[in-house]
Scaffold this active site. Structure first.
Site, PDB file in Angstrom:
ATOM      1  N   ARG A 162       0.845  -1.211   0.000  1.00 36.72           N
ATOM      2  CA  ARG A 162       0.000   0.000   0.000  1.00 36.72           C
ATOM      3  C   ARG A 162       0.871   1.248   0.000  1.00 36.72           C
ATOM      4  O   ARG A 162       0.534   2.287  -0.549  1.00 36.72           O
ATOM      5  CB  ARG A 162      -0.960   0.003   1.202  1.00 36.72           C
ATOM      6  CG  ARG A 162      -1.665   1.339   1.408  1.00 36.72           C
ATOM      7  CD  ARG A 162      -2.941   1.242   2.227  1.00 36.72           C
ATOM      8  NE  ARG A 162      -2.802   0.491   3.463  1.00 36.72           N
ATOM      9  CZ  ARG A 162      -2.211   0.937   4.571  1.00 36.72           C
ATOM     10  NH1 ARG A 162      -1.669   2.140   4.599  1.00 36.72           N
ATOM     11  NH2 ARG A 162      -2.140   0.186   5.649  1.00 36.72           N
TER      12      ARG A 162
ATOM     13  N   TYR B 134     -14.084  16.813 -16.962  1.00 37.55           N
ATOM     14  CA  TYR B 134     -14.663  15.481 -16.800  1.00 37.55           C
ATOM     15  C   TYR B 134     -15.701  15.496 -15.666  1.00 37.55           C
ATOM     16  O   TYR B 134     -15.432  15.995 -14.570  1.00 37.55           O
ATOM     17  CB  TYR B 134     -13.539  14.474 -16.513  1.00 37.55           C
ATOM     18  CG  TYR B 134     -14.059  13.141 -16.071  1.00 37.55           C
ATOM     19  CD1 TYR B 134     -14.947  12.432 -16.874  1.00 37.55           C
ATOM     20  CD2 TYR B 134     -13.685  12.601 -14.855  1.00 37.55           C
ATOM     21  CE1 TYR B 134     -15.452  11.213 -16.453  1.00 37.55           C
ATOM     22  CE2 TYR B 134     -14.185  11.377 -14.428  1.00 37.55           C
ATOM     23  CZ  TYR B 134     -15.078  10.690 -15.234  1.00 37.55           C
ATOM     24  OH  TYR B 134     -15.584   9.498 -14.811  1.00 37.55           O
TER      25      TYR B 134
ATOM     26  N   ASP C 142      -4.777  18.951 -15.961  1.00 41.42           N
ATOM     27  CA  ASP C 142      -5.075  17.582 -16.368  1.00 41.42           C
ATOM     28  C   ASP C 142      -4.554  17.399 -17.796  1.00 41.42           C
ATOM     29  O   ASP C 142      -5.036  18.047 -18.727  1.00 41.42           O
ATOM     30  CB  ASP C 142      -6.594  17.341 -16.287  1.00 41.42           C
ATOM     31  CG  ASP C 142      -6.956  15.888 -16.486  1.00 41.42           C
ATOM     32  OD1 ASP C 142      -6.360  15.235 -17.359  1.00 41.42           O
ATOM     33  OD2 ASP C 142      -7.855  15.399 -15.777  1.00 41.42           O
TER      34      ASP C 142
ATOM     35  N   LYS D 125      -6.271   6.062 -19.651  1.00 40.64           N
ATOM     36  CA  LYS D 125      -6.475   6.485 -21.036  1.00 40.64           C
ATOM     37  C   LYS D 125      -5.199   6.224 -21.865  1.00 40.64           C
ATOM     38  O   LYS D 125      -4.784   5.090 -22.003  1.00 40.64           O
ATOM     39  CB  LYS D 125      -6.885   7.958 -21.043  1.00 40.64           C
ATOM     40  CG  LYS D 125      -8.015   8.280 -20.048  1.00 40.64           C
ATOM     41  CD  LYS D 125      -9.270   7.517 -20.344  1.00 40.64           C
ATOM     42  CE  LYS D 125     -10.507   7.882 -19.563  1.00 40.64           C
ATOM     43  NZ  LYS D 125     -10.470   8.045 -18.135  1.00 40.64           N
TER      44      LYS D 125
HETATM   45  C1  LIG Z   1      -9.800  14.230 -18.417  1.00 38.89           C
HETATM   46  C2  LIG Z   1     -10.070  13.205 -17.356  1.00 38.89           C
HETATM   47  N1  LIG Z   1      -9.514  13.343 -16.148  1.00 38.89           N
HETATM   48  C3  LIG Z   1      -9.743  12.435 -15.162  1.00 38.89           C
HETATM   49  C4  LIG Z   1     -10.568  11.355 -15.360  1.00 38.89           C
HETATM   50  C5  LIG Z   1     -10.795  10.360 -14.262  1.00 38.89           C
HETATM   51  O1  LIG Z   1      -9.988   9.254 -14.480  1.00 38.89           O
HETATM   52  P1  LIG Z   1     -10.338   7.717 -14.076  1.00 38.89           P
HETATM   53  O2  LIG Z   1     -11.500   7.305 -14.904  1.00 38.89           O
HETATM   54  O3  LIG Z   1      -9.085   7.000 -14.378  1.00 38.89           O
HETATM   55  O4  LIG Z   1     -10.670   7.719 -12.622  1.00 38.89           O
HETATM   56  C6  LIG Z   1     -11.151  11.167 -16.616  1.00 38.89           C
HETATM   57  C7  LIG Z   1     -12.017   9.994 -16.857  1.00 38.89           C
HETATM   58  O5  LIG Z   1     -12.647   9.870 -17.885  1.00 38.89           O
HETATM   59  C8  LIG Z   1     -10.902  12.118 -17.635  1.00 38.89           C
HETATM   60  O6  LIG Z   1     -11.457  11.993 -18.850  1.00 38.89           O
END
Ligand SMILES: Cc1ncc(COP(=O)(O)O)c(C=O)c1O
Length: 380
Positions: free
Chosen positions: A48, A100, A172, A197
């Protein structure tokens, strides 16, 4: 020796930890705990907290983002949740209004309950960013390009504004990846990734990262990660490591295919508008060109009516109607009922996330096949 970006996708800087076998593929240390020979001599303790496979992955991701530290989480949302744990009740987050939907849900339903104020701002307008800063703003958070409307925010300018007011800027970088954009080199303090992704890239694992240079903040984030138990498991670390070896090849190829698809969509009579940051007509084109070396493979587009959008979702054959993005398989998403269903109605309407909006993540299939599939799916 300074290796190039492409080489570092495969090797990172150096092995974080190596056993006697010298395996070419970094081993999966599938263990909960580690034995110690003497008190105070332990290199690893408990998975962990720390694990060699995770450490290797973190070193590669840090290297690609030109950062000192990367921390691997069990998902992108776990990474953003840890990020907001840096804040205290009474602090304010200024964030891009198009982002998101899971992050919006976190901010509205968890951060608000914990006494953290959040405002959603059009961060493509620097005057609006400046005007929305408050004395208690501690974090500015942007996606550029944003999900799903593909808005581009000027990272350097936002970093200047954030720092002038004592706030951190987190960016992000999920959509462009470090292949095309490295926010820390533009003044951002923290890079966020949904590693689910492009970084892992094969639609087969969930993961997330916080990447940064400030060691004191990294220590606090590591403490949060180990305390809340949000670390990425060894096997998933390995999947991301393996995915990263082809990151540079995949995303450049996906971008080339995306450009061909954009040309088709722009000419299609049943498509009303295409949002792709690599087209000179896009409002964020110049800013993106100034801060990134590419435009990625994410395309949003609007059909002439709801019926056409629904038909396309139903009729795609090669492309899958699904949430997520960034993998080898092309995915078509309906933000209204999927990724952005929990964005408050008035904000969704303002942004244009409506019944005609589709988001396409271009995969690694043949470009002509994808064009064929999309074209047949749109037709009556
Ligand atoms: C731009 C973006 N940031 C963060 C996230 C969250 O990531 P996760 O689905 O891996 O928790 C997503 C999820 O689609 C996303 O598209």
């Amino acid at each position: 020796m300074e290796w190039s970006f492409d080489t570092r996708c495969i090797h990172g800087e150096a092995h974080a930890y190596q056993d006697g076998a010298r395996s070419v593929s970094f081993p999966i240390y599938q263990t909960a705990t580690f034995g110690h020979s003497l008190i105070g001599h332990e290199q690893f303790n408990y998975s962990r907290q720390d694990n060699p496979t995770r450490l290797q992955l973190e070193e590669v991701v840090a290297s690609l983002e030109e950062a000192k530290e990367a921390i691997a989480f069990s998902s992108g949302m776990a990474a953003v949740s840890a990020l907001v744990e840096l804040l205290r009740p009474g602090d304010h987050i200024l964030c891009g209004e198009d982002l998101y939907g899971g992050v919006t849900r976190l901010f509205d339903q968890v951060c608000a309950k914990n006494g953290i104020e959040v405002s959603y701002v059009d961060t493509t307008s620097l005057s609006q960013v400046e005007a929305s800063i408050r004395p208690n703003t501690r974090l500015m958070h942007v996606e550029t390009p944003s999900n799903p409307m593909m808005k581009v925010t000027d990272i350097q300018a936002c970093a200047r504004i954030a720092h002038a007011h004592g706030a951190l800027l987190s960016v992000d970088n999920t959509f462009l990846t470090p292949v095309f954009q490295r926010p820390l080199t533009l003044g951002a303090d923290i890079v966020v990734h949904s590693g689910s992704k492009y970084l892992s890239g094969h639609n087969d694992t969930i993961s997330g990262f916080l990447v940064l240079n400030e060691l004191e903040i990294a220590d606090r984030l590591r403490l949060i990660a180990k305390t809340i138990g949000a670390a990425l498991a060894p096997f998933d670390c390995w999947l991301v490591l393996r995915g990263l070896k082809t990151l540079h090849v995949r995303v450049r190829h996906q971008e080339r295919t995306a450009k061909k698809i954009v040309e088709t969509l722009e000419k299609h009579p049943l498509v009303r508008e295409v949002y792709y940051i690599g087209r000179p007509g896009h409002p964020g084109y110049e800013v993106n060109q100034s801060q990134a070396t590419g435009s990625g493979a994410m395309i949003s587009f609007r059909t002439v009516d709801q019926e056409t959008a629904h038909r396309a979702l139903k009729k795609v054959r090669l492309i899958t109607f699904a949430e997520s993005l960034g993998g080898t398989e092309s995915l078509l998403t309906y933000p209204l009922t999927q990724t952005h269903c929990e964005v408050p109605g008035p904000l969704r309407e303002k942004l244009g996330i409506d019944e005609t909006l589709l988001r396409l993540s271009v995969g690694l299939e043949d470009a002509e096949d994808l064009v064929k599939d999309l074209t047949q799916a749109l037709e009556k």
